[in-house]
Design a protein around this motif. Sequence first.
Motif, mmCIF file in Angstrom:
data_model
loop_
_atom_site.group_PDB
_atom_site.id
_atom_site.type_symbol
_atom_site.label_atom_id
_atom_site.label_comp_id
_atom_site.label_asym_id
_atom_site.label_seq_id
_atom_site.Cartn_x
_atom_site.Cartn_y
_atom_site.Cartn_z
ATOM 1 N N ALA A 130 -18.268 2.701 10.749
ATOM 2 C CA ALA A 130 -17.432 1.880 11.568
ATOM 3 C C ALA A 130 -18.729 2.464 12.553
ATOM 4 O O ALA A 130 -18.256 0.998 13.619
ATOM 5 C CB ALA A 130 -15.792 2.424 11.370
ATOM 6 N N PHE A 131 -18.169 3.232 12.964
ATOM 7 C CA PHE A 131 -19.585 3.543 14.316
ATOM 8 C C PHE A 131 -21.010 3.512 14.765
ATOM 9 O O PHE A 131 -21.534 4.029 13.485
ATOM 10 C CB PHE A 131 -18.822 4.897 15.148
ATOM 11 C CG PHE A 131 -17.302 4.458 15.150
ATOM 12 C CD1 PHE A 131 -16.720 4.696 16.841
ATOM 13 C CD2 PHE A 131 -16.099 5.174 14.523
ATOM 14 C CE1 PHE A 131 -15.342 4.470 16.976
ATOM 15 C CE2 PHE A 131 -14.476 4.645 14.756
ATOM 16 C CZ PHE A 131 -14.273 4.297 16.123
ATOM 17 N N THR A 132 -21.512 3.110 15.492
ATOM 18 C CA THR A 132 -22.619 3.264 15.602
ATOM 19 C C THR A 132 -23.270 4.682 16.239
ATOM 20 O O THR A 132 -21.789 5.469 16.259
ATOM 21 C CB THR A 132 -23.334 2.159 16.835
ATOM 22 O OG1 THR A 132 -22.997 2.749 17.319
ATOM 23 C CG2 THR A 132 -23.216 1.008 15.935
ATOM 24 N N ALA A 133 -24.387 5.272 16.292
ATOM 25 C CA ALA A 133 -24.492 6.386 16.906
ATOM 26 C C ALA A 133 -24.127 6.874 17.848
ATOM 27 O O ALA A 133 -24.595 7.449 18.148
ATOM 28 C CB ALA A 133 -26.679 6.817 16.361
ATOM 29 N N ASP A 134 -24.080 5.677 18.818
ATOM 30 C CA ASP A 134 -23.910 5.576 20.064
ATOM 31 C C ASP A 134 -22.402 4.849 20.429
ATOM 32 O O ASP A 134 -22.369 5.060 21.619
ATOM 33 C CB ASP A 134 -25.169 4.517 21.174
ATOM 34 C CG ASP A 134 -25.334 3.376 20.851
ATOM 35 O OD1 ASP A 134 -24.395 2.583 19.378
ATOM 36 O OD2 ASP A 134 -26.019 1.952 21.529
ATOM 37 N N GLY A 135 -22.317 5.363 19.274
ATOM 38 C CA GLY A 135 -20.551 5.165 19.953
ATOM 39 C C GLY A 135 -19.999 3.878 20.270
ATOM 40 O O GLY A 135 -18.347 3.755 20.432
ATOM 41 N N PHE A 136 -20.538 2.482 19.899
ATOM 42 C CA PHE A 136 -19.867 1.707 19.302
ATOM 43 C C PHE A 136 -19.619 1.145 17.928
ATOM 44 O O PHE A 136 -19.448 1.881 16.955
ATOM 45 C CB PHE A 136 -20.768 0.885 19.137
ATOM 46 C CG PHE A 136 -21.804 0.462 21.095
ATOM 47 C CD1 PHE A 136 -21.111 -0.832 21.599
ATOM 48 C CD2 PHE A 136 -22.753 0.848 21.574
ATOM 49 C CE1 PHE A 136 -21.721 -1.098 23.049
ATOM 50 C CE2 PHE A 136 -22.542 0.313 22.908
ATOM 51 C CZ PHE A 136 -22.778 -0.289 23.676
ATOM 52 N N LEU A 137 -17.907 0.590 17.600
ATOM 53 C CA LEU A 137 -17.535 0.569 17.104
ATOM 54 C C LEU A 137 -17.450 -0.730 16.352
ATOM 55 O O LEU A 137 -18.033 -1.762 17.420
ATOM 56 C CB LEU A 137 -15.469 0.010 17.460
ATOM 57 C CG LEU A 137 -15.465 -0.340 16.186
ATOM 58 C CD1 LEU A 137 -14.357 0.296 14.954
ATOM 59 C CD2 LEU A 137 -12.983 -0.827 16.503
#
Length: 119
Positions: free
Chosen positions: A81-88
Amino acid sequence: ATGRTMLEGWGMSETCAIGTKNPVNNPAFSGSIGLPLPGIDIAIKDEAGQSLPLGESGEICIRGPNVTPGYYNQPEENAQAFTADGFLRTGDIGSMDAQGYTRIIDRKKDMILVSGFNV
């Protein structure tokens, strides 16, 4: 007619139902979901989680203090659900123009019918 200005916006339960809104001082229908609210970042990303150039279509992703930190006791789901840089990853497909306005184009996954509601 409501007699009031209608403003487009966007959010989801994982974002405390807020994310973007069209400016109050522009009552014209824009067809966009507006601009990110203060403190919220919106990015259009590809499958690998890389941000795409303005105008290109990809998954609408959101990051900010309004976004859930994750799903309770579901590490596998959180990893997806989340990208490596913290985006949902929202599951919404869209694009962003040069002024920062985002448009929803499609859904990544089809909706299902549950108790008479689209989910």
